[in-house]
Every structure is written in structure tokens, then in C-alpha cells.
Design a protein around this motif. Sequence first.
Motif, PDB file in Angstrom:
ATOM      1  N   GLU A  94       0.835  -1.197   0.000  1.00 38.09           N
ATOM      2  CA  GLU A  94       0.000   0.000   0.000  1.00 38.09           C
ATOM      3  C   GLU A  94       0.872   1.249   0.000  1.00 38.09           C
ATOM      4  O   GLU A  94       1.937   1.273   0.618  1.00 38.09           O
ATOM      5  CB  GLU A  94      -0.899   0.029   1.240  1.00 38.09           C
ATOM      6  N   SER A  95       0.367   2.289  -0.652  1.00 39.61           N
ATOM      7  CA  SER A  95       1.048   3.585  -0.619  1.00 39.61           C
ATOM      8  C   SER A  95       0.797   4.229   0.740  1.00 39.61           C
ATOM      9  O   SER A  95      -0.010   3.742   1.539  1.00 39.61           O
ATOM     10  CB  SER A  95       0.505   4.493  -1.732  1.00 39.61           C
ATOM     11  N   VAL A  96       1.456   5.349   1.002  1.00 41.41           N
ATOM     12  CA  VAL A  96       1.252   6.061   2.263  1.00 41.41           C
ATOM     13  C   VAL A  96      -0.197   6.532   2.402  1.00 41.41           C
ATOM     14  O   VAL A  96      -0.660   6.782   3.506  1.00 41.41           O
ATOM     15  CB  VAL A  96       2.223   7.258   2.427  1.00 41.41           C
ATOM     16  N   ARG A  97      -0.914   6.628   1.302  1.00 36.76           N
ATOM     17  CA  ARG A  97      -2.327   7.016   1.335  1.00 36.76           C
ATOM     18  C   ARG A  97      -3.259   5.816   1.469  1.00 36.76           C
ATOM     19  O   ARG A  97      -4.469   5.957   1.402  1.00 36.76           O
ATOM     20  CB  ARG A  97      -2.678   7.803   0.076  1.00 36.76           C
ATOM     21  N   GLY A  98      -2.681   4.606   1.601  1.00 43.45           N
ATOM     22  CA  GLY A  98      -3.487   3.410   1.786  1.00 43.45           C
ATOM     23  C   GLY A  98      -4.011   2.786   0.508  1.00 43.45           C
ATOM     24  O   GLY A  98      -4.845   1.892   0.550  1.00 43.45           O
ATOM     25  N   ARG A  99      -3.512   3.253  -0.623  1.00 40.62           N
ATOM     26  CA  ARG A  99      -3.947   2.684  -1.904  1.00 40.62           C
ATOM     27  C   ARG A  99      -2.996   1.566  -2.315  1.00 40.62           C
ATOM     28  O   ARG A  99      -1.779   1.702  -2.185  1.00 40.62           O
ATOM     29  CB  ARG A  99      -3.964   3.760  -2.983  1.00 40.62           C
ATOM     30  N   PRO A 100      -3.543   0.453  -2.849  1.00 35.53           N
ATOM     31  CA  PRO A 100      -2.659  -0.635  -3.274  1.00 35.53           C
ATOM     32  C   PRO A 100      -1.805  -0.240  -4.471  1.00 35.53           C
ATOM     33  O   PRO A 100      -2.270   0.451  -5.371  1.00 35.53           O
ATOM     34  CB  PRO A 100      -3.611  -1.769  -3.637  1.00 35.53           C
ATOM     35  N   GLY A 101      -0.567  -0.681  -4.436  1.00 33.25           N
ATOM     36  CA  GLY A 101       0.354  -0.474  -5.556  1.00 33.25           C
ATOM     37  C   GLY A 101       0.208  -1.603  -6.556  1.00 33.25           C
ATOM     38  O   GLY A 101      -0.806  -2.308  -6.560  1.00 33.25           O
TER      39      GLY A 101
END
Length: 156
Positions: A94-101
Motif C-alpha cells: 500500500e502507498s502512504v495514502r493506503g492505496r494498493p500499488g
Amino acid sequence: MPSANDISAADELVITRVFIAPPALVFAAWTEPEHLAHWSGPEGFTTPHYEMDLRPGGRYRACLRSPEGEDHWVGGVYREIQPPVRLVMTHAWESVRGRPGPETLVTVTFAEEGPGRTRMHFRQTGFTSKASRDGHEGGWSSSFDKLAAHLEGPAA
């Protein structure tokens, strides 16, 4: 302990390890949070949070904490669960914003390799770069060293 690492194509990581434990225990180590807490993440990392819905279509999510205290979140969806022989799941940091990479696919098979031993075949596909694949190779190899110690220890 015998182990073999083989990296084939640029978008694929393959690791084979033999553990001194029966297949049911090695499978449980992958699918039960009380086991995962002991080995998930490279040396020096801890796993302070692990949630899982162990069924096809169920999600998992884990926090791997670095020795410096930095949290790294990873998650995915279980695609196949065949105790104690096969586990297939997606894997995305996950990115720092909580979105999956970028998402990869992890397939792990477990086969008896003589009395009380299991050959684990790990395959992760779909890497977007050689650097990502190579970074995962180091992380998984270190985690599997921890898994071997956990399986051979008194708490297993």
C-alpha cells in the motif's frame, strides 16, 4: 537445511525451500496469524497487525514494522486455498495514502519430502521491474529463514 533459490524470468520470482516440519504445519504457518506473527517480514521486522479472511475471495492485510519503526502495509485477496497443499493470493504493497500499488500473484505449494519434512515451492509473478523482483527475493528469503527457525522451535 537444504534450500535452493531460482529466479527465472524478469517478472517472476521462484524460491524452493525444504522445512523440517510436516506439510500441515507449514500450511498453518502461512494461514494462522499466531504463526505469521513469528516469521512474516524480513529479519528485524515485526508484524504488529495481521487480519485475514481465509477463504477464496477473502482479503488479508498486514503491517510489517521495520527496525526503524516505519510501518509497511501489504494486502491482497485469497484466490485458492487447498489445505495443506496449495495457497494462491494476490500481493500488493500500500502507498502512504493506503492505496494498493502494483499487484503480483503468489502461489505456494507444499509437498511432503520424507518423514516430517516439507518442500515449499513459492512463486510470485507480475513484477513491474527487475528491481522490485530482486527486492522481494531478499525479503522473502529472509522471511523464510525466520519461518524455518519458527517451525523448528519449541513454539511450533
